[in-house]
Write an enzyme that holds these catalytic residues in place. Structure first.
Site, PDB file in Angstrom:
ATOM      1  N   GLU A 232      -1.836 -23.578  13.623  1.00 34.31           N
ATOM      2  CA  GLU A 232      -2.056 -24.520  14.751  1.00 34.31           C
ATOM      3  C   GLU A 232      -2.216 -24.114  15.740  1.00 34.31           C
ATOM      4  O   GLU A 232      -3.223 -24.699  16.705  1.00 34.31           O
ATOM      5  CB  GLU A 232      -0.565 -25.132  14.685  1.00 34.31           C
ATOM      6  CG  GLU A 232      -0.015 -25.997  13.627  1.00 34.31           C
ATOM      7  CD  GLU A 232       0.733 -25.388  12.604  1.00 34.31           C
ATOM      8  OE1 GLU A 232       0.549 -23.882  12.566  1.00 34.31           O
ATOM      9  OE2 GLU A 232       1.101 -25.956  11.593  1.00 34.31           O
TER      10      GLU A 232
ATOM     11  N   PHE B 106      16.157 -29.301   8.947  1.00 36.21           N
ATOM     12  CA  PHE B 106      15.244 -28.431   8.259  1.00 36.21           C
ATOM     13  C   PHE B 106      13.903 -28.686   9.027  1.00 36.21           C
ATOM     14  O   PHE B 106      13.481 -29.835   9.340  1.00 36.21           O
ATOM     15  CB  PHE B 106      14.878 -28.681   6.769  1.00 36.21           C
ATOM     16  CG  PHE B 106      13.685 -27.774   6.333  1.00 36.21           C
ATOM     17  CD1 PHE B 106      13.753 -26.477   6.398  1.00 36.21           C
ATOM     18  CD2 PHE B 106      12.681 -28.342   5.780  1.00 36.21           C
ATOM     19  CE1 PHE B 106      12.682 -25.656   5.999  1.00 36.21           C
ATOM     20  CE2 PHE B 106      11.515 -27.695   5.390  1.00 36.21           C
ATOM     21  CZ  PHE B 106      11.537 -26.370   5.513  1.00 36.21           C
ATOM     22  N   GLN B 107      13.355 -27.871   9.704  1.00 35.69           N
ATOM     23  CA  GLN B 107      12.031 -27.778  10.308  1.00 35.69           C
ATOM     24  C   GLN B 107      12.208 -28.665  11.744  1.00 35.69           C
ATOM     25  O   GLN B 107      11.295 -29.445  12.024  1.00 35.69           O
ATOM     26  CB  GLN B 107      10.889 -28.084   9.576  1.00 35.69           C
ATOM     27  CG  GLN B 107      10.568 -27.139   8.734  1.00 35.69           C
ATOM     28  CD  GLN B 107       9.266 -27.302   7.947  1.00 35.69           C
ATOM     29  OE1 GLN B 107       8.726 -28.450   7.828  1.00 35.69           O
ATOM     30  NE2 GLN B 107       8.594 -26.273   7.837  1.00 35.69           N
TER      31      GLN B 107
ATOM     32  N   LYS C  84       9.499 -38.948  11.382  1.00 33.45           N
ATOM     33  CA  LYS C  84       9.149 -39.078  10.071  1.00 33.45           C
ATOM     34  C   LYS C  84       9.113 -40.479   9.528  1.00 33.45           C
ATOM     35  O   LYS C  84       8.379 -41.089   8.761  1.00 33.45           O
ATOM     36  CB  LYS C  84       9.558 -37.870   9.100  1.00 33.45           C
ATOM     37  CG  LYS C  84       8.767 -37.978   7.534  1.00 33.45           C
ATOM     38  CD  LYS C  84       9.206 -37.094   6.792  1.00 33.45           C
ATOM     39  CE  LYS C  84       8.493 -37.170   5.371  1.00 33.45           C
ATOM     40  NZ  LYS C  84       8.839 -36.021   4.285  1.00 33.45           N
TER      41      LYS C  84
ATOM     42  N   MET D 172      -9.020  -4.586  29.214  1.00 29.53           N
ATOM     43  CA  MET D 172      -8.409  -4.707  30.562  1.00 29.53           C
ATOM     44  C   MET D 172      -7.047  -4.239  30.866  1.00 29.53           C
ATOM     45  O   MET D 172      -6.896  -3.728  31.673  1.00 29.53           O
ATOM     46  CB  MET D 172      -8.142  -6.452  30.600  1.00 29.53           C
ATOM     47  CG  MET D 172      -8.007  -6.777  32.208  1.00 29.53           C
ATOM     48  SD  MET D 172      -9.199  -6.127  33.331  1.00 29.53           S
ATOM     49  CE  MET D 172     -10.305  -7.807  33.293  1.00 29.53           C
TER      50      MET D 172
HETATM   51  C1  LIG Z   1      -1.512 -13.695  24.214  1.00 28.78           C
HETATM   52  C2  LIG Z   1      -1.707 -12.702  25.290  1.00 28.78           C
HETATM   53  N1  LIG Z   1      -1.196 -11.424  25.103  1.00 28.78           N
HETATM   54  C3  LIG Z   1      -1.565 -10.242  25.986  1.00 28.78           C
HETATM   55  C4  LIG Z   1      -2.379 -10.595  27.046  1.00 28.78           C
HETATM   56  C5  LIG Z   1      -2.510  -9.411  28.096  1.00 28.78           C
HETATM   57  N2  LIG Z   1      -3.986  -8.870  27.835  1.00 28.78           N
HETATM   58  C6  LIG Z   1      -4.866  -9.473  29.066  1.00 28.78           C
HETATM   59  S1  LIG Z   1      -6.435  -8.565  28.777  1.00 28.78           S
HETATM   60  C7  LIG Z   1      -5.795  -7.898  27.341  1.00 28.78           C
HETATM   61  C8  LIG Z   1      -6.925  -6.971  26.549  1.00 28.78           C
HETATM   62  C9  LIG Z   1      -7.562  -7.706  25.724  1.00 28.78           C
HETATM   63  O1  LIG Z   1      -8.314  -6.774  24.750  1.00 28.78           O
HETATM   64  P1  LIG Z   1      -9.588  -7.241  24.264  1.00 28.78           P
HETATM   65  O2  LIG Z   1      -9.467  -8.389  23.408  1.00 28.78           O
HETATM   66  O3  LIG Z   1     -10.102  -6.163  23.375  1.00 28.78           O
HETATM   67  O4  LIG Z   1     -10.688  -7.552  25.544  1.00 28.78           O
HETATM   68  P2  LIG Z   1     -11.275  -6.402  26.442  1.00 28.78           P
HETATM   69  O5  LIG Z   1     -10.462  -6.401  27.468  1.00 28.78           O
HETATM   70  O6  LIG Z   1     -11.254  -5.095  25.633  1.00 28.78           O
HETATM   71  O7  LIG Z   1     -12.688  -6.886  26.623  1.00 28.78           O
HETATM   72  C10 LIG Z   1      -4.411  -8.039  27.330  1.00 28.78           C
HETATM   73  C11 LIG Z   1      -3.536  -7.508  26.054  1.00 28.78           C
HETATM   74  C12 LIG Z   1      -2.861 -11.766  27.151  1.00 28.78           C
HETATM   75  N3  LIG Z   1      -3.747 -12.029  28.273  1.00 28.78           N
HETATM   76  N4  LIG Z   1      -2.595 -12.659  26.178  1.00 28.78           N
END
Ligand SMILES: Cc1ncc(C[n+]2csc(CCOP(=O)(O)OP(=O)(O)O)c2C)c(N)n1
Ligand SMILES: [Mg+2]
Lengths: 174, 577
Positions: free
Chosen positions: B68, B130-131, B180, B489
């Protein structure tokens, strides 16, 4: 600063949840909140007393409330000529000897005794929050067994003074 | 791509055998709302709805995501590119809770979505059936409006209202929760759909007095700047902003989501401002004496430390949402209006009297002297260069979606958008897992365009199950994995602010992304050097079908310039020496 905000809302399910949730999310401190129907069917009025520290924050509360689809009108009526009342039920420790004495205390507040038991007395008081508070303070030494307050509900007086001023034209006991 | 629409009446023969149900009524309402694409995932509570859909299969382009969250991010991508509401249907309980991230994302980024969730039958609501999940409770803080339909006669009206609310004013997600039994039970043929929303009357026309004030401050300004936000894209005011900027010769800085509102290659465009914005854009905001914000919400990733944000500027803020004005930045000229109507008024009412020649020269010098920069290695690839190549290969004309992280910031920096609605990224919520499903929605909205999903190796793994849809639909999305074998990042922040303690941010193992693509019958390619990419990228982008390109880039690159947390917009590090 303590502000009194009223909101008229469409009386749909979930609207109160939306409003309290939003106040909490935006970190506004709710001192009291009261809700009830109005003269218009399907429309309710919410009176919220909030404690905000800056006028910018106050503007945000009203704007965020106003933004909700089911909110019809938001007013900060703190500085308007208003009638504001709350109701409190106070159950205190009492016995037959004390009753007359307590009666003497509550009478100037136009409070009434609404229930009596062997060892307690229940009192109902309505008025401005300050008045309610003053009575509670006076009754405290007897021992408060239970206390319930509705929170403030308010609206603007029929006539507003031309020049806006702090509304202190009526006494504490009004 | 979108199938020819068959009117509900044409299905009469099929429907006639069984009495009309709430679900049929819902479908009819969707047709009335001119929905052409549905992102749905079935389950117990929505079985009646999917059964009704089965009967009118031809009326919609139905897209079955594999999760989803995939459905709703696809709906977001569809909404951003088409400008129309994205429509999602999910079942009760887990189906609904799987949508939460996407709903919150759409709320933050003002995307119109209408989300239908199934609910347990009315008789058991509140019994932990349920659900069962309290969808109203869960979604209240992350929706523009939400409904639980409790009487069938309300359904067509609620649906109409939901589309109206989602797509007008400041757009946002609306949830409609349908028990439902309501969907399953027979109902009458017609119900009233007139709605009355006295509490919802968005102000769209600007107050002429406020526009006049903008004219007055511009007449005496020496150093004005315009900040362009997504509001311009949403109100389709790109022509107007360009005309205004050119007439008055005012330099432009953009927010992350505003990219494309004003041409990225325009001489007066200074680039994105904010945490990873350009030196020229940030410096201009720091130095300006008048700042006109059109359709941006002064997000903290843009402003940095508020004490240093446009410290000597008279601030004008045009926004359709009054609650955004004055929320973060003290505003001297508030204008509550639709961006397009405000700009039209400004074009009519404000004549170019100011002379900003010296200022424009100054900011353009900054643009020349301190551009975005990177040191390109001999043969290895770095992400910035890869994105530059994607930009050049697609001639700046692709629809680009991104995930969240370093690659997202580099995409914002190096891909220059000259047109609106071609930049799809998760800004406010910063949702990893957004980019790839959003590309699916984007491609469905624009079947003839090149859609490139630039994703990180981390975020792609959050929603890669949607590769199934590419195969199923033959959607020619081009996936570029900027593979730095890290949550880049996070790694960057740990390097800078946590003394290189790389806690859980560097991957020790990774899947073979090419094999993964092949498992889904999709063309895959792994590229790890510049020569290869330069040679193969054009044909991979031109390939008639979906492609996944695993671009192995050096890990240690950081996104610059950067405003460290708590610092002012003038305190950038990593500016070109
Ligand atoms: C759902 C979610 N979990 C954690 C984060 C925190 N977060 C921000 S950037 C990042 C790293 C992303 O890594 P990648 O997808 O490999 O991209 P890169 O920065 O290496 O280009 C994380 C863990 C987020 N933004 N969203
Ligand atoms: Mg990565």
């Amino acid at each position: 600063m303590r502000r009194i905000i009223t909101a008229t809302v469409q009386n749909r399910s979930g609207v109160l949840n939306r409003i309290t949730g939003l106040l909490q999310k935006r970190q506004f401190n709710i001192e009291s909140i009261s809700v009830g129907r109005t003269e218009v069917e399907g429309v309710s009025k919410i009176t919220i007393v909030v404690d905000v520290d800056a006028s910018q924050k106050l503007e945000q509360v009203t704007k965020q409330l106003n933004k909700q689809i089911d909110v019809l009108k938001v007013s900060d009526i703190t500085d308007k000529a208003i009638v504001a009342r709350e109701l409190a039920l106070i159950k205190i420790v009492s016995n037959s000897q004390l009753r007359a004495e307590i009666q003497g205390i509550i009478e100037p507040f136009r409070a009434i005794v609404i229930d009596v038991s062997k060892d307690s007395l229940s009192i109902q008081v309505t008025g401005k929050s300050e008045k309610v508070e003053a009575l509670i303070d006076l009754l405290r030494p007897y021992g408060i067994k239970e206390l319930a307050r509705t929170g403030l509900t308010a609206f603007q007086r029929g006539q507003q003074p031309q020049a806006l001023q702090e509304n202190n034209s009526f006494s504490l006991l009004n | 791509m979108v199938k020819t629409k068959i009117k509900y009446e044409d299905q009469e023969q099929v429907v006639k055998k069984t009495p009309k149900t709430g679900a049929d009524l819902l479908i009819e309402s969707l047709i009335d709302a001119e929905v052409d694409t549905l992102f749905g995932y079935p389950g117990g509570a929505v079985l009646p709805i999917f059964d009704a859909l089965y009967k009118v299969k031809e009326s919609f382009n139905q897209v079955l995501a594999r999760h989803e969250q995939g459905s709703i991010h696809a709906a977001e991508g569809y909404a951003r590119v088409s400008g129309k509401p994205g429509v999602v249907i999910a079942t009760s309980g887990p189906g609904a809770t799987n949508l939460v991230t996407g709903i919150a994302d759409a709320m933050m980024d003002s995307l119109p979505l209408v989300v239908f969730t199934g609910q347990v039958a009315q008789g058991v609501i509140g019994t932990d059936a349920f659900q069962e999940a309290d969808v109203m409770g869960i979604t209240t803080p992350i929706t523009k409006q939400n409904y639980q339909v409790r009487s069938i006669k309300d359904l067509p009206r609620v649906v109409k209202e939901a589309f109206h609310i989602a797509s007008t004013g400041r757009p946002g997600p609306v949830v409609v929760d349908i028990p439902k039994d309501l969907a399953a039970n027979p109902c009458e043929d017609h119900y009233d759909t007139d709605f009355n929303l006295p509490g919802y009357q968005p102000t769209i026309k600007p107050n002429p007095i406020q526009i006049k004030k903008i004219g007055e401050v511009l007449a005496t300004a020496k150093k004005p700047v315009i900040l362009t936000g997504a509001g311009i894209v949403i109100s389709k005011a790109s022509e107007e902003i360009k005309a205004f900027v050119e007439e008055h010769q005012i330099p432009v800085a953009s927010t992350l989501l505003g990219l494309g509102a004003f041409p990225g290659e325009h001489p007066l465009f200074l680039g994105m401002a904010g945490m990873h914005g350009t030196y020229a854009a940030n410096k201009a905001i720091y130095e300006c004496d008048v700042l006109i914000n059109i359709g941006a919400r002064f997000d903290d990733r843009l402003t940095g430390n508020l004490d240093h944000f446009a410290p000597s500027a008279i601030v004008a803020h045009i926004d359709i949402d009054p609650a955004e004005i004055g929320k973060n930045v003290t505003t001297h000229i508030p204008v509550v209006a639709d961006a397009k109507l405000a700009l039209n008024k400004m074009l009519k009412q404000i004549k170019a009297t100011g002379d900003y020649g010296e200022w424009v020269e100054h900011v353009e010098r900054n643009k020349q002297n301190f551009p975005l920069w990177y040191n390109n290695p001999e043969t290895d690839m770095i992400a910035q260069w890869v994105i530059d190549q994607v930009y050049k290969t697609t001639k700046g004309d692709a629809i680009v979606t991104t995930d969240v992280g370093q690659h997202q910031m580099w995409s914002a920096q190096y891909y220059k958008f000259n047109k609106p609605n071609r930049w799809v990224t998760s800004g406010g919520l910063g949702t990893m897992g957004f980019g790839f499903p959003a590309a699916i929605g984007a491609q469905l909205a624009a079947p003839d365009d090149t859609v490139v999903a630039i994703v990180g190796d981390g975020g792609f793994q959050m929603t890669l199950q949607e590769l199934s849809i590419l195969q199923e639909r033959g959607l020619p999305v081009k996936i570029i994995i900027v593979n730095n074998a890290a949550l880049g990042m996070v790694r960057q922040w740990q390097e800078k602010f946590y003394e290189k303690r790389y806690s859980e941010s560097v991957f020790s193992i990774q899947p073979d992304f090419v094999k993964l693509a092949e498992a889904y019958n999709i063309k895959g390619a792994k590229i790890d050097n510049q020569a290869d990419l330069a040679k193969k990228l054009p044909e991979l982008i031109a390939y008639d079908g979906p492609v996944l390109i695993d671009c192995r880039v050096l890990q240690q690159e950081n996104v610059y310039p950067m405003i460290a947390p708590g610092k002012g917009i003038h305190e950038m590090i990593g500016v070109k020496p």
